[in-house]
Design a protein around this motif. Structure first.
Motif, PDB file in Angstrom:
ATOM      1  N   PHE A   1     -13.152  -0.254 -35.650  1.00 46.27           N
ATOM      2  CA  PHE A   1     -11.985  -1.284 -35.987  1.00 46.27           C
ATOM      3  C   PHE A   1     -10.786  -0.133 -36.355  1.00 46.27           C
ATOM      4  O   PHE A   1      -9.665  -0.634 -35.701  1.00 46.27           O
ATOM      5  CB  PHE A   1     -12.282  -1.914 -37.281  1.00 46.27           C
ATOM      6  CG  PHE A   1     -12.803  -3.169 -37.064  1.00 46.27           C
ATOM      7  CD1 PHE A   1     -12.632  -4.038 -36.017  1.00 46.27           C
ATOM      8  CD2 PHE A   1     -14.161  -3.722 -37.661  1.00 46.27           C
ATOM      9  CE1 PHE A   1     -13.041  -5.391 -35.708  1.00 46.27           C
ATOM     10  CE2 PHE A   1     -14.810  -4.719 -37.506  1.00 46.27           C
ATOM     11  CZ  PHE A   1     -14.102  -5.633 -36.392  1.00 46.27           C
ATOM     12  N   ILE A   2     -10.942   1.089 -36.779  1.00 49.07           N
ATOM     13  CA  ILE A   2      -9.814   1.777 -37.221  1.00 49.07           C
ATOM     14  C   ILE A   2      -9.488   2.387 -35.947  1.00 49.07           C
ATOM     15  O   ILE A   2      -8.343   2.385 -35.426  1.00 49.07           O
ATOM     16  CB  ILE A   2     -10.092   2.984 -38.005  1.00 49.07           C
ATOM     17  CG1 ILE A   2     -10.325   2.409 -39.592  1.00 49.07           C
ATOM     18  CG2 ILE A   2      -9.312   3.888 -37.935  1.00 49.07           C
ATOM     19  CD1 ILE A   2     -11.047   3.267 -40.539  1.00 49.07           C
ATOM     20  N   LEU A   3     -10.459   2.801 -34.970  1.00 52.34           N
ATOM     21  CA  LEU A   3     -10.007   3.303 -33.503  1.00 52.34           C
ATOM     22  C   LEU A   3      -9.151   2.312 -32.830  1.00 52.34           C
ATOM     23  O   LEU A   3      -8.223   2.431 -31.946  1.00 52.34           O
ATOM     24  CB  LEU A   3     -11.048   4.187 -32.846  1.00 52.34           C
ATOM     25  CG  LEU A   3     -11.655   5.209 -33.457  1.00 52.34           C
ATOM     26  CD1 LEU A   3     -12.937   5.649 -32.673  1.00 52.34           C
ATOM     27  CD2 LEU A   3     -10.536   6.208 -33.301  1.00 52.34           C
ATOM     28  N   GLY A   4      -9.832   1.000 -32.826  1.00 55.09           N
ATOM     29  CA  GLY A   4      -9.270  -0.205 -32.317  1.00 55.09           C
ATOM     30  C   GLY A   4      -7.995  -0.652 -32.659  1.00 55.09           C
ATOM     31  O   GLY A   4      -7.223  -1.116 -32.037  1.00 55.09           O
ATOM     32  N   GLY A   5      -7.673  -0.348 -33.739  1.00 55.14           N
ATOM     33  CA  GLY A   5      -6.263  -0.370 -34.448  1.00 55.14           C
ATOM     34  C   GLY A   5      -5.217   0.576 -34.001  1.00 55.14           C
ATOM     35  O   GLY A   5      -4.200   0.259 -33.938  1.00 55.14           O
ATOM     36  N   ILE A   6      -5.686   1.697 -33.949  1.00 56.34           N
ATOM     37  CA  ILE A   6      -4.722   2.782 -33.555  1.00 56.34           C
ATOM     38  C   ILE A   6      -4.398   2.745 -31.995  1.00 56.34           C
ATOM     39  O   ILE A   6      -3.266   2.999 -31.765  1.00 56.34           O
ATOM     40  CB  ILE A   6      -5.517   4.148 -33.777  1.00 56.34           C
ATOM     41  CG1 ILE A   6      -5.691   4.453 -35.398  1.00 56.34           C
ATOM     42  CG2 ILE A   6      -4.654   5.324 -33.105  1.00 56.34           C
ATOM     43  CD1 ILE A   6      -6.391   5.575 -35.803  1.00 56.34           C
ATOM     44  N   CYS A   7      -5.400   2.471 -31.067  1.00 51.68           N
ATOM     45  CA  CYS A   7      -4.976   2.376 -29.821  1.00 51.68           C
ATOM     46  C   CYS A   7      -3.721   1.307 -29.616  1.00 51.68           C
ATOM     47  O   CYS A   7      -2.661   1.717 -28.787  1.00 51.68           O
ATOM     48  CB  CYS A   7      -6.120   1.851 -28.983  1.00 51.68           C
ATOM     49  SG  CYS A   7      -7.446   3.171 -28.917  1.00 51.68           S
ATOM     50  N   PRO A   8      -3.781   0.275 -30.013  1.00 53.01           N
ATOM     51  CA  PRO A   8      -2.535  -0.716 -29.690  1.00 53.01           C
ATOM     52  C   PRO A   8      -1.384  -0.296 -30.261  1.00 53.01           C
ATOM     53  O   PRO A   8      -0.293  -0.513 -29.884  1.00 53.01           O
ATOM     54  CB  PRO A   8      -2.924  -2.116 -30.292  1.00 53.01           C
ATOM     55  CG  PRO A   8      -4.019  -1.895 -31.063  1.00 53.01           C
ATOM     56  CD  PRO A   8      -4.778  -0.561 -30.602  1.00 53.01           C
ATOM     57  N   GLY A   9      -1.444   0.391 -31.486  1.00 52.30           N
ATOM     58  CA  GLY A   9      -0.378   1.146 -32.445  1.00 52.30           C
ATOM     59  C   GLY A   9       0.464   2.213 -31.353  1.00 52.30           C
ATOM     60  O   GLY A   9       1.503   2.082 -31.353  1.00 52.30           O
TER      61      GLY A   9
END
Length: 152
Positions: A43-51
């Protein structure tokens, strides 16, 4: 953004499998905690990518907007970017909370007490009916001595 969707999907799967209410690895709470932590990391990596993608797009919009020699259409930063940043931030925070649940699951597994509810005599209560399991009040109080038609 597609990478973020895939990471979020696999994060949901790992997060659901790592929950305490599922039957996967039911007896091994350490493994469940590791699965939940892996879901949180996804989830953290999935939030960093669109950021990263949203920030890069906002940078390009801002750079083209303030360039007086840019010949194309000039766009402005709209509410969709702010919603995207908010979603990315919530995804990172949710993943961090899921990662922090690992320590709670391991410590709660060490502090379990074996408790067994007191058994009822099921043979006598089954024969006597459902009212036999209810407690009987044998008291010397004046409240218990009144009959059904003694009320005013």
């Amino acid at each position: 953004m597609i990478t973020s969707l895939l990471l979020g999907f696999f994060g949901c799967l790992c997060g659901m499998l790592g929950m305490q209410c599922t039957k996967v690895a039911e007896g091994n709470s350490v493994l469940k905690g590791k699965i939940a932590t892996a879901g949180g990391a996804l989830f953290i990596l999935g939030g960093i990518c669109p950021g990263i993608a949203l920030s890069w797009y906002a940078f390009n919009i801002t750079k083209e907007f303030f360039d007086p020699l840019y010949p194309g259409t000039k766009y402005e930063i709209g509410p969709a970017l702010y919603l995207g940043w908010s979603g990315a931030l919530l995804d990172v925070v949710g993943g961090a909370l899921l990662c922090c649940s690992y320590k709670t699951q391991v410590s709660s597994a060490k502090n379990k007490y074996s408790y067994r509810a007191p058994g009822l005599n099921t043979v006598s209560s089954a024969k006597a009916g459902p009212q036999a399991a209810l407690p009987r009040y044998d008291s010397n109080n004046s409240i218990c001595k009144y009959g059904k038609n003694a009320y005013v």
